[in-house]
Write an enzyme that holds these catalytic residues in place. Structure first.
Site, short mmCIF file in Angstrom:
data_model
loop_
_atom_site.label_atom_id
_atom_site.label_comp_id
_atom_site.label_asym_id
_atom_site.label_seq_id
_atom_site.Cartn_x
_atom_site.Cartn_y
_atom_site.Cartn_z
CG HIS A 11 -18.43 61.37 -26.56
ND1 HIS A 11 -17.70 60.21 -26.72
CD2 HIS A 11 -18.89 61.34 -25.29
CE1 HIS A 11 -17.72 59.52 -25.59
NE2 HIS A 11 -18.43 60.18 -24.70
CG ASP A 14 -22.58 60.68 -31.15
OD1 ASP A 14 -23.51 60.07 -30.58
OD2 ASP A 14 -21.51 60.97 -30.56
CD GLN A 35 -25.88 62.28 -23.97
OE1 GLN A 35 -26.94 62.39 -23.36
NE2 GLN A 35 -24.85 61.65 -23.47
CE LYS A 49 -24.17 57.72 -23.53
NZ LYS A 49 -23.35 58.23 -22.44
CB CYS A 83 -15.72 61.41 -23.44
SG CYS A 83 -15.51 60.10 -22.25
N1 PMP Z 1 -21.43 60.26 -28.16
C1 PMP Z 1 -21.97 61.01 -27.20
C2 PMP Z 1 -22.48 62.39 -27.53
C3 PMP Z 1 -22.05 60.51 -25.90
O1 PMP Z 1 -22.58 61.26 -24.93
C4 PMP Z 1 -21.56 59.21 -25.63
C5 PMP Z 1 -21.58 58.64 -24.23
N2 PMP Z 1 -21.15 59.50 -23.24
C6 PMP Z 1 -21.04 58.47 -26.68
C7 PMP Z 1 -20.99 59.02 -27.93
C8 PMP Z 1 -20.52 57.09 -26.48
O2 PMP Z 1 -21.56 56.21 -26.14
P1 PMP Z 1 -21.23 54.77 -25.59
O3 PMP Z 1 -20.25 54.95 -24.48
O4 PMP Z 1 -22.56 54.25 -25.13
O5 PMP Z 1 -20.67 54.00 -26.72
#
Ligand code: PMP
Length: 409
Positions: free
Chosen positions: A123, A200, A203, A226, A364
């Site tokens: 991401h 990270d 998810q 999440k 993203c």
């Molecule tokens: N990493 C992953 C794999 C994600 O899916 C997301 C959110 N889509 C993020 C990081 C970023 O998370 P946040 O927007 O809550 O900071």
């Protein structure tokens, strides 16, 4: 044990609504889950009874707020297998957690010529902070590829590890493919080369029970929203000895011991990394979400989610012209797909007309989209409260979209 899905759903007021005259099928859980009533009530209770700033006051409400905030830290620490609540830094979310590591540990330990090993499925939150760091210090970003099924190519990953690799930063679960990475194995490989490992976990929290001790990593980043918790709160877990040696992030109140115009002495971790008034209500709401999750039988959750994944993959896979991106064996309940002749955004809009909420776009993960050779995908992402009727609504919505575009469905 099977999951009592209707009892689960009853805890989520937002699920019981119609959209465009159809029952809502909320399949955008990878973007954010819904919150159970218990979370909303915990936040309301805090604001109605205990609302005060933390750590500073001597009065009863301040003491109650501080106790609840610190209890949330301890609850999260226990949930992920941390050795101590002192290993938990509250932040805004996964994005801030990763930026914190890049700006502090990264600035201190990564220098010109060093390598940061990422994967093709990251991401942007786990790419951009490292690109910024690499540009600032002259380090190199190295990328491990995925296989055609969306699993990490472990041989290629191993080949890209070197004595120059200072950090491996990898997602636990891919938001765009659903792939669950073998983070224990990846961490062990990285450690053999002396690299640090950041996972990270954005998810992972809603589907797995991550255990940072078992993984053996150094940093684990999370977002409450999440996994049934509130927006605006997340955490960085880091090994205590690493946190203790990390320079501060933002400066301000709460993170200091003494301040003069000439010199600042910083507080110890984790407070050294929590400048300013924190999201007290968010932490309390998150603790309520963890309490709610603690009542779930995670084996039953896993079985139900895998059944939904299988049903969705089968129903969508049977549609001619539809391609599912990401079919790795180890997968979270996320199905990314494209339909020849229909743009993902059109699919999303038509599905919405059927009450089916999915995400459409690059998720993203622009480098991943480039690797897949598509500008965007539609993505259905499930949580434990989703049903097989919702899978059917999804497949029916896609077929309806194809009929609108005069495609065979
Ligand atoms: N990493 C992953 C794999 C994600 O899916 C997301 C959110 N889509 C993020 C990081 C970023 O998370 P946040 O927007 O809550 O900071």
């Amino acid at each position: 044990m099977t999951l009592n899905v209707s009892a689960l759903r009853a805890a989520f007021p937002a699920l019981a609504q119609e959209v465009h005259g159809r029952p809502l099928a909320y399949l955008d859980n990878a973007a954010t889950t819904q919150r159970p009533r218990a979370v909303v009530e915990a936040i309301a209770r805090f604001y109605e009874h205990d609302n005060a700033n933390v750590h500073r006051g001597v009065h009863a409400l301040a003491a109650r707020a501080t106790d609840a905030y610190e209890a949330a830290r301890a609850k999260l620490a226990a949930w992920i297998g941390a050795r101590s609540p002192r290993e938990i830094v509250f932040v805004r979310g996964t994005t801030e957690a990763i930026n914190l590591v890049a700006a502090t540990w990264g600035r201190k330990h990564i220098a010109s010529g060093d390598e940061i090993l990422l994967t093709e499925m990251e991401h942007h939150a786990n790419i951009v902070p490292w690109r910024m760091l690499a540009d600032a210090v002259g380090a190199r970003i190295v990328v491990a590829p995925i296989r055609a099924d969306g699993a990490l190519d472990l041989d290629a990953f191993r080949a890209r590890l070197s004595a120059r690799t200072k950090l491996v930063a990898i997602t636990h679960v891919s938001n765009a493919l659903g792939t669950i990475n073998p983070v224990e194995e990846i961490t062990a490989l990285a450690k053999q080369k002396g690299a640090h490992v950041l996972i990270d976990g954005a998810q992972a929290l809603a589907h797995l029970r991550p255990d940072v001790a078992a993984i053996g990593c150094d940093f684990y980043a999370m977002s409450a929203h999440k996994a049934f918790g509130p927006f605006g709160i997340g955490a960085l877990w880091a090994r205590e000895e690493i946190l203790a040696a990390m320079p501060p992030y933002q400066g301000g109140g709460e993170m200091i011991r003494t301040v003069s115009f000439e010199k600042v002495e910083f507080a110890e971790h984790p407070h050294r990394f929590e400048a300013g008034t924190p999201n007290v209500a968010g932490a309390i709401g998150w603790a309520a979400a963890l309490d709610w999750m603690a009542k779930l039988d995670f084996q039953a959750v896993h079985a139900h989610e895998q059944a939904l994944l299988e049903a969705a993959s089968e129903a969508l896979g049977a549609i001619p012209g539809l391609v599912i991106h990401g079919t790795a064996k180890a997968k979270a309940p996320i199905v990314s797909f494209t339909v020849k002749g229909v743009h993902a955004h059109d699919l999303g809009t038509i599905l919405d007309q059927h009450g089916v909420a999915v995400r459409a776009g690059h998720h993203c993960a622009m480098p991943l989209m480039q690797r897949l050779g598509v500008p965007a995908t539609a993505r259905a992402s499930f949580a434990c409260y989703n049903t097989h009727e919702e899978v059917e609504a999804l497949a029916e919505g896609v077929r309806a979209a194809m009929r609108m575009f005069a495609l065979e469905a």
